[in-house]
Design an enzyme around this catalytic site. Structure first.
Site, mmCIF file in Angstrom:
data_model
loop_
_atom_site.group_PDB
_atom_site.id
_atom_site.type_symbol
_atom_site.label_atom_id
_atom_site.label_comp_id
_atom_site.label_asym_id
_atom_site.label_seq_id
_atom_site.Cartn_x
_atom_site.Cartn_y
_atom_site.Cartn_z
ATOM 1 N N ASN A 9 -0.110 -22.880 8.053
ATOM 2 C CA ASN A 9 0.168 -23.366 9.411
ATOM 3 C C ASN A 9 1.142 -24.533 9.296
ATOM 4 O OD1 ASN A 9 0.176 -24.366 11.983
ATOM 5 N ND2 ASN A 9 -1.980 -24.967 12.022
ATOM 6 N N TRP A 10 2.387 -24.257 9.637
ATOM 7 C CA TRP A 10 3.432 -25.285 9.484
ATOM 8 C C TRP A 10 3.332 -26.365 10.568
ATOM 9 C CZ3 TRP A 10 8.530 -22.020 8.343
ATOM 10 C CH2 TRP A 10 8.354 -21.319 7.156
ATOM 11 N N LYS A 11 2.542 -26.132 11.598
ATOM 12 C CA LYS A 11 2.398 -27.084 12.712
ATOM 13 C C LYS A 11 3.793 -27.468 13.247
ATOM 14 C CE LYS A 11 -2.041 -28.440 10.879
ATOM 15 N NZ LYS A 11 -3.116 -29.409 10.814
ATOM 16 N N HIS A 95 -6.671 -23.840 17.938
ATOM 17 C CA HIS A 95 -6.636 -24.818 16.843
ATOM 18 C C HIS A 95 -7.155 -26.147 17.392
ATOM 19 C CE1 HIS A 95 -5.164 -27.598 13.821
ATOM 20 N NE2 HIS A 95 -5.114 -26.555 12.998
ATOM 21 N N GLU A 97 -6.146 -29.035 17.193
ATOM 22 C CA GLU A 97 -5.109 -29.886 17.806
ATOM 23 C C GLU A 97 -4.776 -29.410 19.218
ATOM 24 O OE1 GLU A 97 -2.517 -29.442 14.449
ATOM 25 O OE2 GLU A 97 -3.960 -30.583 13.260
ATOM 26 N N GLU A 163 -12.502 -24.834 10.663
ATOM 27 C CA GLU A 163 -11.741 -26.019 10.283
ATOM 28 C C GLU A 163 -12.467 -27.271 10.796
ATOM 29 O OE1 GLU A 163 -7.328 -25.009 9.522
ATOM 30 O OE2 GLU A 163 -7.537 -25.434 11.647
ATOM 31 N N GLY A 169 -5.913 -32.712 7.599
ATOM 32 C CA GLY A 169 -4.855 -33.696 7.369
ATOM 33 C C GLY A 169 -5.371 -35.033 6.869
ATOM 34 N N SER A 207 -7.507 -29.562 4.514
ATOM 35 C CA SER A 207 -7.102 -30.153 3.231
ATOM 36 C C SER A 207 -7.207 -29.181 2.049
ATOM 37 C CB SER A 207 -7.878 -31.440 2.957
ATOM 38 O OG SER A 207 -7.602 -32.402 3.973
ATOM 39 N N GLY A 228 -2.656 -26.253 6.018
ATOM 40 C CA GLY A 228 -1.688 -27.054 6.765
ATOM 41 C C GLY A 228 -0.654 -27.666 5.834
ATOM 42 N N GLY A 229 -0.831 -28.941 5.525
ATOM 43 C CA GLY A 229 0.137 -29.716 4.743
ATOM 44 C C GLY A 229 0.649 -29.010 3.497
HETATM 45 P P1 13P Z 1 -4.383 -29.551 6.461
HETATM 46 O O1 13P Z 1 -4.397 -28.465 5.406
HETATM 47 O O2 13P Z 1 -3.116 -30.323 6.496
HETATM 48 O O3 13P Z 1 -5.613 -30.391 6.381
HETATM 49 O O4 13P Z 1 -4.444 -28.793 7.875
HETATM 50 C C1 13P Z 1 -5.418 -27.843 8.097
HETATM 51 C C2 13P Z 1 -5.108 -27.129 9.357
HETATM 52 O O5 13P Z 1 -5.258 -27.679 10.433
HETATM 53 C C3 13P Z 1 -4.579 -25.765 9.259
HETATM 54 O O6 13P Z 1 -4.569 -25.151 10.497
#
Ligand code: 13P
Length: 244
Positions: A9-11, A95, A97, A163, A169, A207, A228-229
């Site tokens: 997930n590149w956000k 998600h 967010e 999640e 993050g 993470s 994510g990251g």
């Molecule tokens: P991180 O891997 O950066 O913690 O993000 C997780 C996430 O929200 C994937 O959708």
């Protein structure tokens, strides 16, 4: 159920050039250019990435989909039919967010799930508790309340991603025991409330990175990862995918 699924997930990251460069780096390796690996890119880059990924095994995912199905006066929205039109295979739905910053609730998320399924896009419903809910011992009720839309869906495939918000993050990973507990809970909830759980993949997100992917992906009832990251770095994402 098919094999494990890993979605990056590149956000709200990358630019046109860096998105293409990252996708090309993933296409260059058998560990990432294969069935069971996907990238959830920003909406504005999806169409161009669809061209880049054409004929490859790497799947394209959206990060969201509109609650509105039909074309019309919904400024700023991207419909499930549009995602299907450019070749998106998955769409993230709910998600944390989106829930937190855009006030998405169960009614909206149910519509999103329905629209995606109707358009032939597999939705990935994200669930998870916040830190204070975990500390108050309410996490199972919170997750059950987020899953409660699923019995409303009468057909179609979907994926669930657990999640925990406090692990997103933050570098703070849930312990393998915590992950195993929730994944077993979700599978059991599906069995009780939908009548089946073997077709539904449950991914873990929060993470996930090169250093912990192997242990997380080997945990019971973990059918993949939402990353994510670490998905913004081709080498790190490759190591995560190799563990799947
Ligand atoms: P991180 O891997 O950066 O913690 O993000 C997780 C996430 O929200 C994937 O959708």
């Amino acid at each position: 159920m098919s094999g494990k699924l890993v979605i990056g997930n590149w956000k709200m990251n990358t630019r046109a050039d860096s998105a293409q460069a990252l996708a090309s780096a993933l296409l260059d390796h058998a560990a990432t250019n294969r069935e069971g690996v996907g990238i959830a890119a920003p909406a504005v880059y999806l169409a161009a990435l669809a061209q880049t990924l054409k004929g490859s095994h790497l799947a394209l995912s959206a990060q969201d989909v509109s609650r509105f199905a039909a074309d019309g006066a919904y400024t700023g929205e991207t419909s499930a039919a549009m995602l299907a039109d450019i070749g998106c295979r998955y769409a993230l739905v709910g998600h944390s967010e989106r829930r937190q910053y855009f006030g998405e609730d169960n009614a909206a998320l149910l519509q999103k799930m329905r629209n995606a399924i109707a358009a032939g896009v597999t939705p990935v419903l994200c669930v998870g508790e916040m830190l204070e809910q975990r500390e108050a011992g309410q996490y199972l009720e919170i997750i059950a309340a987020q899953l409660a839309i699923l019995p409303e869906l009468t057909d179609g495939d979907y994926v669930i991603a657990y999640e925990p918000v406090w692990a997103i993050g933050t570098g703070k990973v849930a312990t393998l025991e915590q992950i195993a507990e929730i994944h077993a809970f979700i599978k059991n909830w599906c069995l009780q409330n939908i009548g089946s759980s073997d077709k539904i993949r449950v991914l873990y997100g929060g993470s996930v990175k090169a250093e912990n992917a192997e242990a997380i992906l080997a945990t019971e009832n973990v059918d993949g990862a939402l990353v994510g990251g670490a998905s913004l770095d081709a080498d790190s994402f490759r190591v995560v995918c190799q563990a799947a």
